[in-house]
Design a protein around this motif. Structure first.
Motif, mmCIF file in Angstrom:
data_model
loop_
_atom_site.group_PDB
_atom_site.id
_atom_site.type_symbol
_atom_site.label_atom_id
_atom_site.label_comp_id
_atom_site.label_asym_id
_atom_site.label_seq_id
_atom_site.Cartn_x
_atom_site.Cartn_y
_atom_site.Cartn_z
ATOM 1 N N GLY A 191 0.820 -1.214 0.000
ATOM 2 C CA GLY A 191 0.000 0.000 0.000
ATOM 3 C C GLY A 191 0.848 1.255 0.000
ATOM 4 N N ASP A 192 1.945 1.229 0.750
ATOM 5 C CA ASP A 192 2.879 2.366 0.771
ATOM 6 C C ASP A 192 3.484 2.576 -0.612
ATOM 7 O OD1 ASP A 192 2.337 2.493 3.472
ATOM 8 O OD2 ASP A 192 4.208 1.526 4.072
ATOM 9 N N ALA A 193 3.895 1.481 -1.251
ATOM 10 C CA ALA A 193 4.489 1.566 -2.585
ATOM 11 C C ALA A 193 3.491 2.131 -3.591
ATOM 12 C CB ALA A 193 4.988 0.198 -3.029
ATOM 13 N N ILE A 194 2.238 1.727 -3.481
ATOM 14 C CA ILE A 194 1.206 2.231 -4.388
ATOM 15 C C ILE A 194 1.016 3.736 -4.196
ATOM 16 C CG2 ILE A 194 -1.286 2.196 -4.867
ATOM 17 C CD1 ILE A 194 -1.116 -0.878 -4.241
ATOM 18 N N LEU A 195 0.996 4.181 -2.941
ATOM 19 C CA LEU A 195 0.840 5.619 -2.680
ATOM 20 C C LEU A 195 2.020 6.427 -3.213
ATOM 21 C CD1 LEU A 195 -0.618 5.502 0.936
ATOM 22 C CD2 LEU A 195 -1.762 6.388 -1.108
ATOM 23 N N VAL A 196 3.235 5.947 -2.975
ATOM 24 C CA VAL A 196 4.424 6.652 -3.465
ATOM 25 C C VAL A 196 4.388 6.729 -4.991
ATOM 26 C CG1 VAL A 196 6.938 6.524 -3.696
ATOM 27 C CG2 VAL A 196 5.865 6.130 -1.466
ATOM 28 N N GLU A 197 4.115 5.619 -5.645
ATOM 29 C CA GLU A 197 4.047 5.610 -7.112
ATOM 30 C C GLU A 197 2.940 6.532 -7.613
ATOM 31 O OE1 GLU A 197 4.492 5.185 -11.084
ATOM 32 O OE2 GLU A 197 5.918 4.713 -9.489
ATOM 33 N N SER A 198 1.820 6.582 -6.933
ATOM 34 C CA SER A 198 0.721 7.465 -7.341
ATOM 35 C C SER A 198 1.127 8.929 -7.247
ATOM 36 C CB SER A 198 -0.519 7.208 -6.481
ATOM 37 O OG SER A 198 -0.997 5.903 -6.691
ATOM 38 N N PHE A 199 1.815 9.296 -6.170
ATOM 39 C CA PHE A 199 2.286 10.684 -6.021
ATOM 40 C C PHE A 199 3.279 11.024 -7.134
ATOM 41 C CE2 PHE A 199 -0.025 10.972 -2.291
ATOM 42 C CZ PHE A 199 0.225 12.131 -1.567
ATOM 43 N N LEU A 200 4.206 10.095 -7.418
ATOM 44 C CA LEU A 200 5.189 10.331 -8.480
ATOM 45 C C LEU A 200 4.513 10.476 -9.846
ATOM 46 C CD1 LEU A 200 7.956 7.825 -7.350
ATOM 47 C CD2 LEU A 200 8.044 10.327 -7.226
ATOM 48 N N ARG A 201 3.525 9.641 -10.090
ATOM 49 C CA ARG A 201 2.810 9.704 -11.370
ATOM 50 C C ARG A 201 2.051 11.019 -11.518
ATOM 51 N NH1 ARG A 201 -1.600 5.379 -13.763
ATOM 52 N NH2 ARG A 201 -1.892 6.455 -15.723
ATOM 53 N N LEU A 202 1.379 11.439 -10.440
ATOM 54 C CA LEU A 202 0.662 12.723 -10.483
ATOM 55 C C LEU A 202 1.612 13.867 -10.820
ATOM 56 C CD1 LEU A 202 -1.704 12.298 -7.410
ATOM 57 C CD2 LEU A 202 -2.383 12.410 -9.814
ATOM 58 N N LYS A 203 2.775 13.883 -10.178
ATOM 59 C CA LYS A 203 3.762 14.939 -10.441
ATOM 60 C C LYS A 203 4.269 14.853 -11.877
ATOM 61 C CE LYS A 203 7.961 17.071 -8.721
ATOM 62 N NZ LYS A 203 7.435 18.420 -8.701
ATOM 63 N N ARG A 204 4.605 13.646 -12.322
ATOM 64 C CA ARG A 204 5.124 13.436 -13.681
ATOM 65 C C ARG A 204 4.114 13.893 -14.739
ATOM 66 N NH1 ARG A 204 6.646 8.475 -12.874
ATOM 67 N NH2 ARG A 204 4.681 7.530 -13.488
ATOM 68 N N GLU A 205 2.833 13.695 -14.455
ATOM 69 C CA GLU A 205 1.801 14.058 -15.426
ATOM 70 C C GLU A 205 1.346 15.514 -15.304
ATOM 71 O OE1 GLU A 205 -1.287 11.125 -15.134
ATOM 72 O OE2 GLU A 205 0.017 9.526 -15.887
ATOM 73 N N GLY A 206 1.982 16.272 -14.386
ATOM 74 C CA GLY A 206 1.692 17.695 -14.288
ATOM 75 C C GLY A 206 0.470 18.053 -13.467
ATOM 76 N N PHE A 207 -0.042 17.129 -12.683
ATOM 77 C CA PHE A 207 -1.212 17.416 -11.856
ATOM 78 C C PHE A 207 -0.875 18.503 -10.833
ATOM 79 C CE2 PHE A 207 -3.540 16.576 -7.868
ATOM 80 C CZ PHE A 207 -4.832 16.816 -8.308
ATOM 81 N N VAL A 208 -1.752 19.487 -10.710
ATOM 82 C CA VAL A 208 -1.579 20.561 -9.727
ATOM 83 C C VAL A 208 -2.812 20.539 -8.821
ATOM 84 C CG1 VAL A 208 -1.283 23.032 -9.364
ATOM 85 C CG2 VAL A 208 -0.251 21.933 -11.368
ATOM 86 N N PRO A 209 -2.650 20.100 -7.558
ATOM 87 C CA PRO A 209 -3.799 20.037 -6.641
ATOM 88 C C PRO A 209 -4.198 21.422 -6.148
ATOM 89 C CG PRO A 209 -1.817 19.419 -5.485
ATOM 90 C CD PRO A 209 -1.424 19.623 -6.932
#
Length: 75
Positions: free
Chosen positions: A34-52
Motif C-alpha cells: 500500500g505504501d508503494a502504491i501511494l508513493v508511485e501514485s504521487f510520483l505519477r501525479l507529479k510526472r503528469e503535471g497534476f496541480v492540486p
C-alpha cells in the motif's frame, strides 16, 4: 523487530515455509504494498503535471518494527 516466541507458532517463525499454498514465517505478510502504491501514485501525479488545489502530504511510519519514540509531526 517485535519479539516472536517459537512456542507461540505452529511452525518455526524464523524460517520461511511454503505449505499447502500458504507462506509461514515472520514478515511473510506485510502492508508495504500500500505504501508503494501511494508513493508511485504521487510520483505519477507529479510526472503528469497534476496541480492540486492544496498541498498533498504523504507521511509514512514504520512503528511496527520498534518503539514509537515520538508522535509529533509538524505540518
Amino acid at each position: 523487530m517485535v519479539e516472536a516466541r517459537r512456542e507461540d507458532w505452529s511452525v518455526d517463525p524464523f524460517q520461511f515455509i511454503e505449505k499447502d499454498g500458504f507462506f509461514y514465517g515472520r514478515g511473510t505478510q506485510d502492508m508495504k504494498e500500500g505504501d508503494a502504491i501511494l508513493v508511485e501514485s504521487f510520483l505519477r501525479l507529479k510526472r503528469e503535471g497534476f496541480v492540486p488545489d492544496r498541498d498533498l502530504i504523504l507521511a509514512l511510519t514504520a512503528t511496527e518494527e520498534g518503539e514509537i519514540t515520538t508522535a509529533s509531526i509538524g505540518c
